[in-house]
Write an enzyme that holds these catalytic residues in place. Structure first.
Site, mmCIF file in Angstrom:
data_model
loop_
_atom_site.group_PDB
_atom_site.id
_atom_site.type_symbol
_atom_site.label_atom_id
_atom_site.label_comp_id
_atom_site.label_asym_id
_atom_site.label_seq_id
_atom_site.Cartn_x
_atom_site.Cartn_y
_atom_site.Cartn_z
ATOM 1 N N LYS A 171 0.840 -1.197 0.000
ATOM 2 C CA LYS A 171 0.000 0.000 0.000
ATOM 3 C C LYS A 171 0.878 1.251 0.000
ATOM 4 O O LYS A 171 2.081 1.183 0.237
ATOM 5 C CB LYS A 171 -0.921 -0.006 1.228
ATOM 6 C CG LYS A 171 -0.183 0.049 2.568
ATOM 7 C CD LYS A 171 -1.144 -0.036 3.730
ATOM 8 C CE LYS A 171 -0.380 0.015 5.058
ATOM 9 N NZ LYS A 171 -1.295 -0.070 6.218
ATOM 10 N N TYR A 187 12.280 32.097 3.764
ATOM 11 C CA TYR A 187 11.001 32.751 4.039
ATOM 12 C C TYR A 187 10.864 33.145 5.506
ATOM 13 O O TYR A 187 11.299 32.420 6.414
ATOM 14 C CB TYR A 187 9.840 31.826 3.670
ATOM 15 C CG TYR A 187 9.573 31.726 2.185
ATOM 16 C CD1 TYR A 187 9.348 32.857 1.427
ATOM 17 C CD2 TYR A 187 9.523 30.482 1.560
ATOM 18 C CE1 TYR A 187 9.079 32.768 0.064
ATOM 19 C CE2 TYR A 187 9.258 30.373 0.204
ATOM 20 C CZ TYR A 187 9.038 31.523 -0.542
ATOM 21 O OH TYR A 187 8.780 31.426 -1.881
#
Length: 368
Positions: free
Chosen positions: A38, A264
């Site tokens: 998965k 940032y």
């Protein structure tokens, strides 16, 4: 191996083979092996990993969702595929693609039986899941009579397996709880099997169950994280090989003066002159913002370099002040030496979260 010139996830299929052989060495010869692929095979590549494992003759595959099973069928997987968390809207697709659903509640059991009748199926394989303490999905022991009543009224389905899931098999301090789960599953499955009149497969163990509870291997085991190189303990991880290496390159080097900021929100302020390197990988690639501000790190020429400032969408900046490096040099985010487990620990998470977060936009390269 050639140094990378871009951000890349290298996947070593030989390591997959090694891990499978090691895990199977813990089993009795009659015990079947289910490979859990998965989440893009835990962040690697579900199609290529599954095809490789199919060549190595695993008995079963498991995915979380129906769409993942469809991808495997399209890739050429012919082995049985268990869908661990199917939704009723996808039941016809499950039948059309010969997938096998885990049925965990009255609603999904009744709805799937109705769907198999409508599609004129006979003895379609289903898997009955019981909740023995994880409290996530599953019938309870007192649902046995209901399950039996539903099954005896139709021949459209047949139980291929009965299973449950261990909650804390990696934690030996929780041995009493795990043994209680094992006992609960043993008793519950025995009651259902007696009513069915035939013996479906029984399975309970995940990777840590395989390693720590050999008495609970039963007819089949389900292995996920172990196949990808992590044993949920430092001792067992030494016996396994991480299959993936996440690498990138230095795009640009900057000389930063004292008092200047990086990134940032000016999240990093330099207290002295330093040298930084910008690397083309960011939170859109799976390196979350929680890796920033010197929590996470990478390796440049085998030297550990902290991630400074905020992680950007497509870039990180690292401190390479004391490292002899140049633009274009390779960096290692994780590999079999500097593992994802070590990096995950630095930000108080687990290897599962880190490796399954790696973006699909990062190029995969397979070695064998």
């Amino acid at each position: 191996m050639d140094k990378t010139q871009e951000t890349i996830l290298e996947i070593d299929l030989n390591a997959v083979t090694h891990n499978l052989k090691y895990l199977k060495s813990k089993l009795q010869s009659k015990t079947k092996f289910l490979a859990v692929v998965k989440a893009f095979a835990y962040g690697s590549d579900a199609e290529q990993i599954a095809l490789h494992l199919q060549d190595l003759d695993v008995d079963y595959f498991a995915v979380a969702y129906t769409s993942e099973g469809v991808v495997l069928r399209d890739a050429g997987i012919t082995k049985p595929i268990l869908v661990l968390h199917p939704q009723p809207i996808n039941f016809k697709t499950i039948i059309d693609r010969c997938l096998e659903p885990s049925l965990y509640s009255a609603r999904v059991l009744k709805t799937f039986i109705e769907c198999t009748k409508k599609e004129k199926q006979t003895n379609y394989p289903i898997h009955i899941k019981f909740n023995t303490g994880l409290n996530r999905l599953g019938f309870w022991e007192n649902d046995i009579d209901f399950i039996h009543t539903q099954l005896k009224e139709t021949n459209s389905v047949k139980v291929a397996s009965v299973f449950s899931h261990l909650a804390a098999s990696e934690d030996l301090q929780e041995k009493e709880f795990t043994n209680t789960q094992i006992s609960c599953f043993t008793n519950t499955s025995k009651k259902l099997v007696a009513l069915l009149g035939y013996h479906p497969m029984l399975h309970l163990c995940n990777t840590s169950g395989i390693l720590n509870y050999p008495e609970a291997h039963l007819d089949m085991v389900r292995c996920g994280i172990g196949l990808y190189g992590f044993g949920n303990s430092k001792e067992e991880s030494k016996n396994l090989k991480p299959i993936a290496a996440l690498k990138s390159v230095i795009s640009q080097i900057h000389l930063i003066e004292k008092g200047e900021t990086v990134g940032y929100n000016r999240a990093f302020k330099s207290e002295k002159k330093l040298k930084t390197a910008t690397v083309p990988i960011g939170h859109a690639d799976g390196i979350g913002r929680h890796f920033g501000n010197e929590n996470g790190f990478v390796f440049v020429n085998n030297a550990k370099c902290n991630i400074i400032g905020n992680v950007c969408m497509d870039m990180i900046m690292i401190d390479v002040t004391n490292v002899d490096c140049n633009e274009g040099d390779e960096i290692i985010i994780f590999n079999n030496q500097h593992t994802a487990e070590h990096l995950a620990e630095a930000i108080d998470t687990i290897s599962y979260e880190l490796i399954t977060s790696i973006s699909r936009r990062i190029k995969r390269k397979f070695t064998k």
